[in-house]
Write a protein that holds these residues in place. Structure first.
Motif, PDB file in Angstrom:
ATOM      1  N   LYS A  54       0.842  -1.205   0.000  1.00 56.29           N
ATOM      2  CA  LYS A  54       0.000   0.000   0.000  1.00 56.29           C
ATOM      3  C   LYS A  54       0.877   1.256   0.000  1.00 56.29           C
ATOM      4  CE  LYS A  54      -4.331   1.481   1.971  1.00 56.29           C
ATOM      5  NZ  LYS A  54      -5.292   1.368   3.059  1.00 56.29           N
ATOM      6  N   ALA A  55       1.964   1.176   0.764  1.00 56.16           N
ATOM      7  CA  ALA A  55       2.878   2.326   0.824  1.00 56.16           C
ATOM      8  C   ALA A  55       3.486   2.605  -0.546  1.00 56.16           C
ATOM      9  CB  ALA A  55       3.972   2.048   1.842  1.00 56.16           C
ATOM     10  N   PHE A  56       3.896   1.559  -1.250  1.00 59.87           N
ATOM     11  CA  PHE A  56       4.492   1.749  -2.582  1.00 59.87           C
ATOM     12  C   PHE A  56       3.473   2.340  -3.550  1.00 59.87           C
ATOM     13  CE2 PHE A  56       7.335  -2.144  -1.610  1.00 59.87           C
ATOM     14  CZ  PHE A  56       8.169  -1.338  -0.857  1.00 59.87           C
ATOM     15  N   ARG A  57       2.244   1.865  -3.407  1.00 56.32           N
ATOM     16  CA  ARG A  57       1.190   2.313  -4.329  1.00 56.32           C
ATOM     17  C   ARG A  57       0.838   3.786  -4.102  1.00 56.32           C
ATOM     18  NH1 ARG A  57      -3.145  -1.658  -3.372  1.00 56.32           N
ATOM     19  NH2 ARG A  57      -1.436  -3.134  -3.542  1.00 56.32           N
ATOM     20  N   SER A  68       7.775  11.352   9.683  1.00 55.76           N
ATOM     21  CA  SER A  68       8.882  10.554   9.132  1.00 55.76           C
ATOM     22  C   SER A  68       8.290   9.389   8.345  1.00 55.76           C
ATOM     23  CB  SER A  68       9.761  10.034  10.263  1.00 55.76           C
ATOM     24  OG  SER A  68       9.017   9.124  11.036  1.00 55.76           O
ATOM     25  N   LEU A  69       9.147   8.739   7.597  1.00 56.01           N
ATOM     26  CA  LEU A  69       8.672   7.624   6.767  1.00 56.01           C
ATOM     27  C   LEU A  69       8.156   6.476   7.643  1.00 56.01           C
ATOM     28  CD1 LEU A  69       8.383   6.747   3.860  1.00 56.01           C
ATOM     29  CD2 LEU A  69      10.708   5.868   3.914  1.00 56.01           C
ATOM     30  N   SER A  70       8.839   6.238   8.760  1.00 51.60           N
ATOM     31  CA  SER A  70       8.413   5.135   9.637  1.00 51.60           C
ATOM     32  C   SER A  70       7.044   5.422  10.245  1.00 51.60           C
ATOM     33  CB  SER A  70       9.451   4.907  10.721  1.00 51.60           C
ATOM     34  OG  SER A  70       9.563   6.055  11.518  1.00 51.60           O
ATOM     35  N   THR A  71       6.800   6.668  10.619  1.00 49.87           N
ATOM     36  CA  THR A  71       5.500   7.026  11.190  1.00 49.87           C
ATOM     37  C   THR A  71       4.400   6.888  10.151  1.00 49.87           C
ATOM     38  OG1 THR A  71       6.664   8.640  12.554  1.00 49.87           O
ATOM     39  CG2 THR A  71       4.280   8.822  12.487  1.00 49.87           C
ATOM     40  N   TRP A  72       4.744   7.257   8.929  1.00 44.57           N
ATOM     41  CA  TRP A  72       3.755   7.127   7.843  1.00 44.57           C
ATOM     42  C   TRP A  72       3.424   5.654   7.607  1.00 44.57           C
ATOM     43  CZ3 TRP A  72       4.251   5.649   2.416  1.00 44.57           C
ATOM     44  CH2 TRP A  72       3.135   5.983   1.660  1.00 44.57           C
ATOM     45  N   LEU A  73       4.449   4.822   7.671  1.00 44.32           N
ATOM     46  CA  LEU A  73       4.218   3.376   7.506  1.00 44.32           C
ATOM     47  C   LEU A  73       3.374   2.834   8.668  1.00 44.32           C
ATOM     48  CD1 LEU A  73       7.724   2.233   6.253  1.00 44.32           C
ATOM     49  CD2 LEU A  73       5.594   2.035   4.993  1.00 44.32           C
ATOM     50  N   CYS A  74       3.643   3.330   9.882  1.00 43.66           N
ATOM     51  CA  CYS A  74       2.862   2.903  11.043  1.00 43.66           C
ATOM     52  C   CYS A  74       1.390   3.306  10.881  1.00 43.66           C
ATOM     53  CB  CYS A  74       3.410   3.536  12.322  1.00 43.66           C
ATOM     54  SG  CYS A  74       4.903   2.746  12.883  1.00 43.66           S
ATOM     55  N   ARG A  75       1.184   4.453  10.302  1.00 41.85           N
ATOM     56  CA  ARG A  75      -0.190   4.928  10.067  1.00 41.85           C
ATOM     57  C   ARG A  75      -0.926   3.955   9.144  1.00 41.85           C
ATOM     58  NH1 ARG A  75      -2.371  10.657   9.318  1.00 41.85           N
ATOM     59  NH2 ARG A  75      -3.912  10.506   7.681  1.00 41.85           N
ATOM     60  N   ILE A  76      -0.246   3.539   8.084  1.00 41.41           N
ATOM     61  CA  ILE A  76      -0.859   2.585   7.150  1.00 41.41           C
ATOM     62  C   ILE A  76      -1.102   1.250   7.862  1.00 41.41           C
ATOM     63  CG2 ILE A  76      -0.525   1.297   5.005  1.00 41.41           C
ATOM     64  CD1 ILE A  76       1.220   3.616   4.020  1.00 41.41           C
TER      65      ILE A  76
END
Lengths: 183, 219
Positions: A54-57, A68-76
């Motif tokens: 989903k993150a790549f898409r 940060s990127l990690s927080t954004w990934l955690c959100r997903i």
């Protein structure tokens, strides 16, 4: 060693190397977050992979100024995990909830009550936490276990920080009330 | 709000709850196909579905010719010989029969009729003549023999019997037709691409804007 910015740029271009690097760097963090709520490892692994897909898409939606990127990934991952848990076990709101929050207790009073060091209370709290709805469990995990600031939790859960603080207060109060009833 | 609650009991309870969190069984791999999902479809892949669709349409609209008789129950009509008739458009037997336009024997006959009339001197000036001018070269000598061989009738079992081609059943014939149609479409599409490139290249040499080419194949 690529910076987060370089990784994001690479993923935006659809490059396999960037995707690999992003996956390699954050996979453990995302998996650990998910597996706390989804005890089945296979499900947790699948959700981790889904998070990255989903993150790549939707990498174009990532804004480095917001998180940060990690927080954004955690959100997903948070969204996917909640959706998964909702499908698996529907949230049951206990009748006590409404009566519990009507009692007014100060933050200081709650803090004292939840910091006794009493072994029995800790064990009881272990059980009570597991009985909480998924969203509340995750909120407590972010706040106490991962030690994330409220602002970051608000971003992950897509909530207002002030509303989140109120919600946290209610959860603590609910636990306190239950502890009191049990004892 | 920035100051965090201590709530040590709650922290400890959570820590114990997550103490036995299972670990990854196998190191996770980035799922294959992730890249394909994120990348837009390559431009050169666009014609493929269009080609497939046009082949399908061509196959559906292909003139069937004589329809094979509907299969009857075996008790009434065991095997219909007409079903295995060759496709009309191919006519394999005719195509393998010697055509009049070739006339191989005729041409050799005329050569034979011309050769003896040529004078010896003229024959000597030809490249086939020997250097000494004495006699004829083996090639020239062999010409009448060749002509004679041409005139001898070909035995029936060799020449007259028409070549029997394997006759394709209609289902296979349809597959062959479909394959040929697909090949033709691909060739046409390649030609169209080459034409476009050539036009663009020519326009570039002349310093002009490349003309908008007319579509040869419209998908």
């Amino acid at each position: 060693m690529q910076t987060e910015k370089q990784i994001v740029e690479s993923v935006r271009k659809g490059e396999r190397e960037g995707q690999d690097e992003m996956f390699r760097r954050f996979v453990n963090q995302v998996f650990c977050m998910i597996v706390k709520q989804v005890p089945d490892v296979m499900d947790a692994q699948e959700l981790t992979q889904d998070t990255f897909l989903k993150a790549f898409r939707h990498i174009d939606r990532y804004d480095a100024r917001q998180s940060s990127l990690s927080t954004w990934l955690c959100r997903i991952a948070y969204r996917l995990t909640l959706d998964f848990l909702k499908r698996r076990r529907p949230i049951v709101v206990s009748i006590e909830d409404s009566s519990v929050w009507q009692t007014d207790i100060s933050d200081e009073e709650l803090e004292t009550a939840l910091s006794t060091g009493n072994e029995q209370r800790i064990e009881k709290l272990q059980e009570l936490v597991q009985q909480l709805p998924n969203e509340e469990q995750m909120l407590l995990t972010f706040y106490y276990f991962d030690d994330l600031p409220l602002k970051e939790i608000a971003y992950i859960t897509d909530a207002d920080p002030k509303a989140l603080a109120v919600r946290l207060y209610r959860i603590r109060r609910k636990l306190y009330k239950k502890l009191k009833i049990e004892s | 709000m920035n100051e965090k609650f201590k709530d040590t009991d709650l922290r400890e309870a959570l820590r114990r709850n997550y103490a036995n969190v299972p670990e990854m069984r196998t190191p996770l791999q980035l799922p294959r196909g992730g890249e394909a999902k994120t990348r837009p479809m390559r431009r050169w892949l666009y014609p493929i579905p269009a080609i497939a669709a046009s082949i399908l349409i061509a196959f559906l609209l292909w003139p069937k010719g004589e329809k094979a008789p509907i299969a009857q129950p075996e008790t009434q009509q065991p095997v219909v010989a007409e079903v295995h008739e060759p496709h009309k458009s191919y006519e394999p037997r005719e195509s393998y029969e010697p055509r009049e336009s070739y006339e191989p024997r005729e041409s050799y006959k005329s050569r034979e009729s011309r050769q003896p009339q040529q004078p010896a001197a003229e024959a000597q000036n030809t490249p086939l003549a020997t250097r000494e001018g004495q006699g004829e070269s083996p090639l020239v000598e062999s010409l009448p023999l060749l002509a004679e061989a041409q005139n001898t009738p070909i035995p029936e079992e060799l020449g007259e019997s028409p070549v029997e081609l394997p006759v394709l059943p209609p289902e296979r014939q349809a597959l062959v037709d479909m394959f040929l149609a697909e090949e033709a479409l691909q060739v046409a599409y390649m030609q169209q691409e080459q034409t476009k490139e050539l036009r663009a290249f020519t326009a570039g040499l002349e310093g002009k804007e490349p003309e908008t080419s007319h579509l040869i194949i419209a998908f």
